[in-house]
Design an enzyme around this catalytic site. Sequence first.
Site, PDB file in Angstrom:
ATOM      1  N   ASP A  83      -7.020  -6.321   2.210  1.00 51.88           N
ATOM      2  CA  ASP A  83      -7.178  -6.835   3.578  1.00 51.88           C
ATOM      3  C   ASP A  83      -8.382  -6.237   4.302  1.00 51.88           C
ATOM      4  OD1 ASP A  83      -6.410  -4.441   4.915  1.00 51.88           O
ATOM      5  OD2 ASP A  83      -4.336  -5.082   5.117  1.00 51.88           O
ATOM      6  N   HIS A 110      -6.576  -1.647   8.287  1.00 46.63           N
ATOM      7  CA  HIS A 110      -5.631  -0.846   9.076  1.00 46.63           C
ATOM      8  C   HIS A 110      -5.809   0.628   8.711  1.00 46.63           C
ATOM      9  CE1 HIS A 110      -3.957  -4.849   8.109  1.00 46.63           C
ATOM     10  NE2 HIS A 110      -3.681  -4.880   9.408  1.00 46.63           N
ATOM     11  N   GLU A 152      -2.191  -4.738  -2.082  1.00 45.80           N
ATOM     12  CA  GLU A 152      -1.856  -5.737  -1.064  1.00 45.80           C
ATOM     13  C   GLU A 152      -2.294  -7.158  -1.381  1.00 45.80           C
ATOM     14  OE1 GLU A 152       0.130  -5.347   1.562  1.00 45.80           O
ATOM     15  OE2 GLU A 152       0.230  -3.172   1.856  1.00 45.80           O
ATOM     16  N   ASP A 192      -3.200   2.807   8.267  1.00 47.04           N
ATOM     17  CA  ASP A 192      -2.083   3.286   7.435  1.00 47.04           C
ATOM     18  C   ASP A 192      -1.727   4.733   7.754  1.00 47.04           C
ATOM     19  OD1 ASP A 192      -2.252   0.773   6.372  1.00 47.04           O
ATOM     20  OD2 ASP A 192      -2.929   1.394   4.390  1.00 47.04           O
ATOM     21  N   ASP A 251      -7.557  -1.582  -0.088  1.00 52.58           N
ATOM     22  CA  ASP A 251      -6.627  -2.598   0.412  1.00 52.58           C
ATOM     23  C   ASP A 251      -7.410  -3.902   0.516  1.00 52.58           C
ATOM     24  OD1 ASP A 251      -5.031  -4.252   2.144  1.00 52.58           O
ATOM     25  OD2 ASP A 251      -4.000  -2.460   2.842  1.00 52.58           O
ATOM     26  N   ASP A 282      -9.773  -0.249   4.200  1.00 51.23           N
ATOM     27  CA  ASP A 282      -8.606  -0.920   4.777  1.00 51.23           C
ATOM     28  C   ASP A 282      -8.940  -1.467   6.166  1.00 51.23           C
ATOM     29  OD1 ASP A 282      -5.821  -1.455   5.537  1.00 51.23           O
ATOM     30  OD2 ASP A 282      -5.259   0.088   4.085  1.00 51.23           O
ATOM     31  N   HIS A 318       0.790  -1.230   0.000  1.00 49.68           N
ATOM     32  CA  HIS A 318       0.000   0.000   0.000  1.00 49.68           C
ATOM     33  C   HIS A 318       0.827   1.288   0.000  1.00 49.68           C
ATOM     34  CE1 HIS A 318      -4.485   0.962   1.076  1.00 49.68           C
ATOM     35  NE2 HIS A 318      -4.063   1.651   0.037  1.00 49.68           N
ATOM     36  N   HIS A 370       4.459   0.589   4.366  1.00 48.06           N
ATOM     37  CA  HIS A 370       3.045   0.354   3.996  1.00 48.06           C
ATOM     38  C   HIS A 370       2.093   0.611   5.162  1.00 48.06           C
ATOM     39  CE1 HIS A 370       2.193  -4.170   5.092  1.00 48.06           C
ATOM     40  NE2 HIS A 370       2.921  -3.592   6.006  1.00 48.06           N
TER      41      HIS A 370
HETATM   42 MN   LIG Z   1      -3.382  -0.593   3.676  1.00 46.04          MN
END
Ligand SMILES: [Mn+2]
Length: 297
Positions: A226, A126, A269, A128, A224, A124, A97, A141
């Site tokens: 994830d 997360h 990702e 980030d 992302d 996402d 990312h 990332h």
């Molecule tokens: Mn990310």
Amino acid sequence: MIVDVFGAPSDLGANIRGANMGPAAIRIAGLHEGIRRLGHTAIDHGDLAVDAREQIAEEQQKVNYLPTIAKLCSQLSDMFYLSKKDGNLPLLLGGDHSLSIGSIAGMGRHAVETGKSLGIIWVDAHADMNTPQSSQTQNIHGMPLAAILGDGHPDLTQMQRYPFDPKNVALIGLRDIDGPEKDLIKKSGIHFYTMREVDEKSLFAVIKDALGKIKTDMLHVSFDMDAVDPLYAPGVSTAVTGGLSYREAHLILEVLADDGRVAGADFMELNPIMDHQHKTARFCVELVQSLMGKSIV
Ligand SMILES: [Mn+2]
């Protein structure tokens, strides 16, 4: 619509390896046919040339590959900028990312030159939002959104020409945030929606709320993989349970397609090493199709 496809086969922003194979896996899963089937034209500009980690390890390991990541981001910035100048839709295939620092820098440059305003929808697990000060791992990332908003390594923040208003940035799908990052998110002024909000209010309510608050001329979507539950998207470097369901992931992109302001996108990702029989790559192609207007009927 003409879609400019750019592959960025780099996992240098992550310590878990494999996302550098993401662009190939997404193409093999049928990206181009998927785009063409919707009546759009896909032009593939190939992959950025990325040095093998082993080539640059000695000198750059200590600095988490910052010089190479900054160079790749600056190349992506030029590519996205030129794609927008041609009036096309630039699409980045990751790659980790950190590379979105480059695609969004190019979008920002286009926004500055055309006098249009730009918002970001960042999907996402997360945030980030780490900075070199807050990060425990120093993996880049984990830092891109903070860098895009102006806080980070100067090599990464300096390429951002567009002064983002945090009120025009929304983070959706959050469920795994580092301790110091929690304060950074709260102080940042961006809109953020955790999985709890998605559970309580519905994904539809969340994305509609974000789009209602962000009134910019253009939107960049940084997705992302994830963000999606590992049940449907196991092929990521940092899987976290409790993510977006199959339909929630589609819905967010379907609503964005209907909104009509999406001007650029990243799908990031994807890690083929972690994937099961190409499942996540195929899902990624489906998601790209939803963003490009594929509807059930
Ligand atoms: Mn990310």
